[in-house]
Structure formats: C-alpha cells, structure tokens
Write a protein that holds these residues in place. Structure first.
Motif, PDB file in Angstrom:
ATOM      1  N   ALA A 100      -0.249   1.477  -0.392  1.00  0.00           N
ATOM      2  CA  ALA A 100      -1.066   1.350   0.823  1.00  0.00           C
ATOM      3  C   ALA A 100      -1.294   2.711   1.472  1.00  0.00           C
ATOM      4  O   ALA A 100      -2.359   2.968   2.051  1.00  0.00           O
ATOM      5  N   THR A 101      -0.305   3.600   1.363  1.00  0.00           N
ATOM      6  CA  THR A 101      -0.414   4.938   1.945  1.00  0.00           C
ATOM      7  C   THR A 101      -1.549   5.725   1.307  1.00  0.00           C
ATOM      8  O   THR A 101      -2.125   6.612   1.928  1.00  0.00           O
ATOM      9  N   ARG A 137      -4.995   4.333   3.133  1.00  0.00           N
ATOM     10  CA  ARG A 137      -4.997   4.003   4.560  1.00  0.00           C
ATOM     11  C   ARG A 137      -5.850   4.984   5.364  1.00  0.00           C
ATOM     12  O   ARG A 137      -5.824   6.196   5.114  1.00  0.00           O
TER      13      ARG A 137
END
Length: 256
Positions: free
Chosen positions: A152-153, A156
C-alpha cells in the motif's frame, strides 16, 4: 531460537536505530557476531558496545567508497559475512515532516529530497549487495535479506519518493534472487507488516497502535539459522511470521 552451533556473521545496514537496531540486537542475542553499521561511525560503535559480540562500522550506503571500505572492514573482522541485512533507509519525513496530515503531490517534492531517498533506499541496497555478493559467491554461499514495506505504501497519495524507492528495492530484490538462484547465495524480503515505531513516522493517533521494531527479531534470527538454508525468493511478513512458518511445516517445506 539460536542461529546455530557455528557462529553466524552478519552485517546490518542502518543498524543504529529502529528496525535495524532491533534486528542487530536479536541476532547478537541469538549468538551471531554482528557488524552494526551507520552513517556515523561513532554512533555505530556506541550502539554496538551495548550488544554482545558486536562492533560498529561507519557506512554511508549512498557512497561507493564508503560501502567498499565498510564491507572490507566487516569481512576482515568477521572472517566472512554469512548474512547481509539491507535495511538502511530514509522515510517521508525527510522530504515532508507533515506527510501524514498534509501530503504533497509528487510535483511539490524537492528534487534533491527525491534523489536522497532513492539513493538511500534503492541505490544503497544495490551498492552494498553488489559489494558483498562476489565475496559470498567466492566463499561458496551466503544470505541476503532486503527489508521491504507494505505494498500500500508503494501507491499511496503523498508518498513520493518513499513509495517508489521501496517498490524499486523490492523489484531489485526479486531480480537479485533470480540472478542468484542455484548459486548458494539466497535472497529474501522481510517487512514488518504494518506501520512501525522507527522514528520515520509521527506519533500514533489516539486509539491507534504501531508495531514495535522488535517484531523483526524472530524472523531475522530464523532467516540466519540452519532451518532457513534453502529459503529463497520469499516475501516474509514479520507480524505474520509464526503463521507463515506453521504453514511451511504443514506443507512439508520446512523442518518442525
């Protein structure tokens, strides 16, 4: 868990705080001889003094000459490097101290800040592994663990340049594993499994708990142990390590 009857030798980059320090401490306490590295040699020596059998090494992963000197020093003092833990990194706070509450679009990121993060988080992994790998191959084997983050990083909003740098280091790790398959040198990825108290993040908001850096201890000690000798090209989530290990045993791919 111990790392084995034979003394295991380890170089951990970015080991003076956060995840690096937690892993260096866990390895040292399990019986490994650990080279604790950091950009400040003085700080690295201070940290190492508090760990059994450890010593400090000055290492700026962005600088080829620093990498070469540090690896030579570590290899010479240890006699070999059985395990390289590529961990040194810069977080979003270096380019935007308020990235969690006031994220910036990628077009607002300072160019120099972008370069520094990529040079540390991606180029740094490459430079250290590039220096260590030929020595491991000549010695007949070795292990490399590259520290990763959640996927997800990598996508994002407001996470340029950190997200792209970590996506690049993860891709680098997979290519390294492909290049080294069958050579006796293994490559694996290890990530905490959530936001972790490392100094790269602001304080946790009310009602939210971050993982502690010590979550990395059990998996990194296991990855240094004889049980992990054949483990290659895996992506291991530290917060789910026990479940992952049980599943390996169930499938018959790991000893009980």
């Amino acid at each position: 868990m111990e790392v084995g009857a034979m003394e295991t030798t380890v170089l951990v980059t970015g080991a003076t705080s956060g995840l690096g320090l937690a892993m260096a401490a866990a390895l040292a306490e399990a019986g490994a001889r650990v080279a604790v590295s950091g950009r400040s040699g003085e700080r690295a020596r201070e940290v190492a003094a508090g760990l059994p059998g450890a010593f400090g090494v000055e290492l700026d992963v962005r600088d080829e000459r620093s990498v070469s000197r540090a690896v030579e020093q570590a290899w010479s003092r240890l006699g070999r490097i059985d395990l390289l833990v590529n961990n040194a990194g810069l977080g979003m706070r270096t380019v935007n101290p308020r990235f969690m509450t006031e994220p910036r679009g990628f077009w607002e990121v300072p160019v120099e800040g972008f370069r520094q993060v990529v040079e540390t988080n991606l180029t740094g992994y490459f430079l250290v592994a590039r220096e260590v790998t030929p020595r491991m191959l000549a010695a007949g084997g070795g292990r490399i663990v590259n520290i990763a983050v959640s996927e997800a990083t990598m996508s994002r909003a407001g996470f340029v340049p950190y997200g792209p740098s970590r996506a690049g280091s993860e891709s680098l790790s997979r290519v390294m594993a492909a290049d080294l398959r069958g050579t006796g040198v293994t490559v694996n990825l290890l990530l905490p499994g959530g936001a972790t108290v490392t100094g790269m993040l602001p304080d946790a908001p009310a009602g939210h708990r971050f993982l502690e850096p010590e979550v990395m201890g059990p998996p990194i000690v296991w990855l240094a142990s004889p049980a992990a000798a054949a483990v290659h090209d895996e992506r291991i989530v530290a917060a789910e390590f026990e479940q992952w290990l049980r599943e390996r045993v169930r499938r018959g791919t790991a000893p009980e």
